[in-house]
Design an enzyme around this catalytic site. Structure first.
Site, PDB file in Angstrom:
ATOM      1  N   HIS A 250     -11.303   7.363   4.749  1.00 20.56           N
ATOM      2  CA  HIS A 250     -10.597   8.323   4.696  1.00 20.56           C
ATOM      3  C   HIS A 250     -11.194   9.347   4.064  1.00 20.56           C
ATOM      4  O   HIS A 250     -12.050   9.566   3.240  1.00 20.56           O
ATOM      5  CB  HIS A 250      -9.456   8.339   3.784  1.00 20.56           C
TER       6      HIS A 250
ATOM      7  N   ARG B   5     -10.074   5.830  10.870  1.00 25.02           N
ATOM      8  CA  ARG B   5      -8.456   5.668  10.645  1.00 25.02           C
ATOM      9  C   ARG B   5      -7.775   6.673  11.932  1.00 25.02           C
ATOM     10  O   ARG B   5      -7.630   6.531  12.952  1.00 25.02           O
ATOM     11  CB  ARG B   5      -7.690   5.839   9.356  1.00 25.02           C
TER      12      ARG B   5
ATOM     13  N   ASP C 223       0.665  -1.223  -0.052  1.00 25.82           N
ATOM     14  CA  ASP C 223       0.015  -0.140  -0.038  1.00 25.82           C
ATOM     15  C   ASP C 223       0.950   1.441   0.027  1.00 25.82           C
ATOM     16  O   ASP C 223       0.251   2.261   0.034  1.00 25.82           O
ATOM     17  CB  ASP C 223      -0.988  -0.086   1.158  1.00 25.82           C
TER      18      ASP C 223
ATOM     19  N   CYS D  31      -5.285   9.637  -3.384  1.00 27.19           N
ATOM     20  CA  CYS D  31      -4.578   8.567  -2.474  1.00 27.19           C
ATOM     21  C   CYS D  31      -3.138   8.410  -2.865  1.00 27.19           C
ATOM     22  O   CYS D  31      -2.151   8.211  -1.847  1.00 27.19           O
ATOM     23  CB  CYS D  31      -5.154   7.347  -2.449  1.00 27.19           C
TER      24      CYS D  31
ATOM     25  N   ARG E 239       0.759  -1.596   7.553  1.00 27.24           N
ATOM     26  CA  ARG E 239       1.135  -0.343   6.802  1.00 27.24           C
ATOM     27  C   ARG E 239       2.213   0.286   7.711  1.00 27.24           C
ATOM     28  O   ARG E 239       2.805   1.377   7.261  1.00 27.24           O
ATOM     29  CB  ARG E 239       0.220   0.571   6.476  1.00 27.24           C
TER      30      ARG E 239
HETATM   31  N1  ARG Z   1      -5.361   0.043   1.160  1.00 23.15           N
HETATM   32  C1  ARG Z   1      -5.140   1.376   1.844  1.00 23.15           C
HETATM   33  C2  ARG Z   1      -5.515   1.456   3.006  1.00 23.15           C
HETATM   34  O1  ARG Z   1      -6.597   0.949   3.255  1.00 23.15           O
HETATM   35  C3  ARG Z   1      -5.717   2.521   0.667  1.00 23.15           C
HETATM   36  C4  ARG Z   1      -5.275   3.752   1.420  1.00 23.15           C
HETATM   37  C5  ARG Z   1      -5.972   4.999   0.438  1.00 23.15           C
HETATM   38  N2  ARG Z   1      -5.431   5.920   0.826  1.00 23.15           N
HETATM   39  C6  ARG Z   1      -6.168   7.292   0.882  1.00 23.15           C
HETATM   40  N3  ARG Z   1      -5.705   8.361   1.419  1.00 23.15           N
HETATM   41  N4  ARG Z   1      -7.438   7.308   0.924  1.00 23.15           N
HETATM   42  O2  ARG Z   1      -5.089   1.992   3.997  1.00 23.15           O
END
Ligand code: ARG
Length: 271
Positions: free
Chosen positions: A167, A138, A68, A261, A93
Site C-alpha cells: 500500500h 491493491r 483486518d 493503517c 476483506r
Molecule cells: N492485513 C491487511 C491487508 O493486507 C493490512 C492492511 C494495512 N493497511 C494499510 N493501510 N497499509 O490488507
C-alpha cells in the site's frame, strides 16, 4: 519545515477480532503466534497518543470474522463532505467495505461507490495539493481516474514495485503540506522521478526504517506518530524540526499494518 499542528479527526476500529488467519501480504504468517490482548493494548496506546495530542478519535464497531477491520485507513477516502467507499482486492476483506460505507452515510457524508478495486487511504494520500495514488498491488490503476473525478484534485499515479510495501502508506508518509518522507526503492523509476520533481526536499527513509513500517506514520504537521522501531527515521524527522512519538504496534505489524493503517483521516473541508 514543520507547520503548525492541526487538530485532526480520525476514524479507528478496535482490534477486538484481530488475528492473522490468512496471508494477503508478505508480512502475514498464519502459523506465527499473535498476542491478541497485546494487540488491543497497543491499539489503545495509539488512540491515547492521538487524544493526548488533542485529536478527536471516532470509532466504528468491529465485526466478528473480519480480523483486518482494525486497518481503518482501508475503509475509504474522506475529503471534506465526500467519501469514496472501497472495494477490496481480497475476498477476506470484502465485507468490511459496506460496514465503513454505512459509517460514512451515518456521519452525513456524500458517499460515492467505487468502480474498481480501491483500498482507500491505504493507497490515496493528499500531499502538496495533489492526491498521490498507489497502484501495483491493491488499488487498481483505473480507480485513480475515479478518485480525481470525485474529489477534483489532480491525481498522480505512484507505481509500487516491492510486495512488502503493497500500500502507498507503507512506503510514503505525508509530514505536512509541503513535505513527505518515502522509501525511493519502493517505487518504479518513473514514480521516483515524479516524487523527486514534486518534493525535492523530501526525507528519504532507509530500508531499515521501512521494514519496521516506519513510513506508516501519522503527522499533524508538527508531531509525527510512528513505529518506535524506526529510530533512524525518527532522528531524521527531529533534525527537520518535527516532534516524534514512537508507538509499539508489534502485534498489528504481523498483519502488515502500523499506526497509519489503523487511522483513517476524516478531513474537514478545505484542508
Ligand atoms: N492485513 C491487511 C491487508 O493486507 C493490512 C492492511 C494495512 N493497511 C494499510 N493501510 N497499509 O490488507
Amino acid at each position: 519545515m514543520p507547520m503548525d499542528a492541526t487538530r485532526q479527526r480520525f476514524l479507528m476500529c478496535r482490534p477486538t477480532y484481530f488475528a492473522v488467519d490468512y496471508a494477503i501480504n508478505p508480512w502475514m504468517d498464519p502459523t506465527a503466534p499473535v498476542d491478541a490482548d497485546l494487540a488491543i493494548r497497543q491499539w489503545e496506546q495509539l488512540r491515547q497518543t492521538y487524544r493526548d495530542l488533542g485529536h478527536t478519535v471516532e470509532e466504528i464497531a468491529p465485526l466478528p470474522g473480519l480480523p483486518d477491520m482494525v486497518f481503518a485507513a482501508n475503509g475509504g477516502t474522506v475529503l471534506g463532505s465526500k467519501a469514496l467507499a472501497v472495494q477490496f482486492r481480497d475476498p477476506q476483506r470484502a465485507d468490511e467495505a459496506p460496514a465503513y460505507r454505512a459509517w460514512f452515510e451515518a456521519a452525513g457524508l456524500e458517499v460515492h461507490d467505487p468502480k474498481h478495486i480501491n483500498e482507500g487511504e491505504g493507497d490515496i494520500l493528499l500531499a502538496g495539493g495533489h492526491l498521490l495514488a498507489g497502484t501495483g498491488f491493491r488499488t487498481a490503476h483505473p480507480a485513480h481516474a475515479q478518485v480525481q473525478e470525485v474529489f477534483g484534485y489532480p491525481v498522480l499515479t505512484m507505481q509500487l514495485v516491492d510486495p512488502r510495501f503493497y500500500h502507498l502508506d507503507t512506503a510514503l508518509t505525508v509530514l505536512d503540506e509541503h513535505t513527505i518522507a518515502y522509501l525511493p526503492e519502493a517505487f518504479s523509476p518513473g514514480s521516483q522521478a515524479v516524487l523527486r520533481r514534486l518534493f525535492p526536499d523530501a526525507v528519504h527513509a532507509s530500508m531499515a526504517d521501512a521494514v519496521v513500517l516506519g513510513l506508516n506514520a501519522v503527522s499533524d504537521g508538527q508531531h509525527v506518530v510512528l513505529p518506535a522501531q524506526a529510530t533512524d527515521l525518527a532522528a531524521k524527522l527531529r533534525e527537520r524540526g518535527y516532534q516524534t512519538i514512537g508507538v509499539d504496534l508489534s502485534e498489528l505489524r504481523k498483519a502488515g499494518g502500523g499506526p497509519k493503517c489503523c487511522t483513517l483521516r476524516l478531513r474537514q473541508g478545505g484542508e
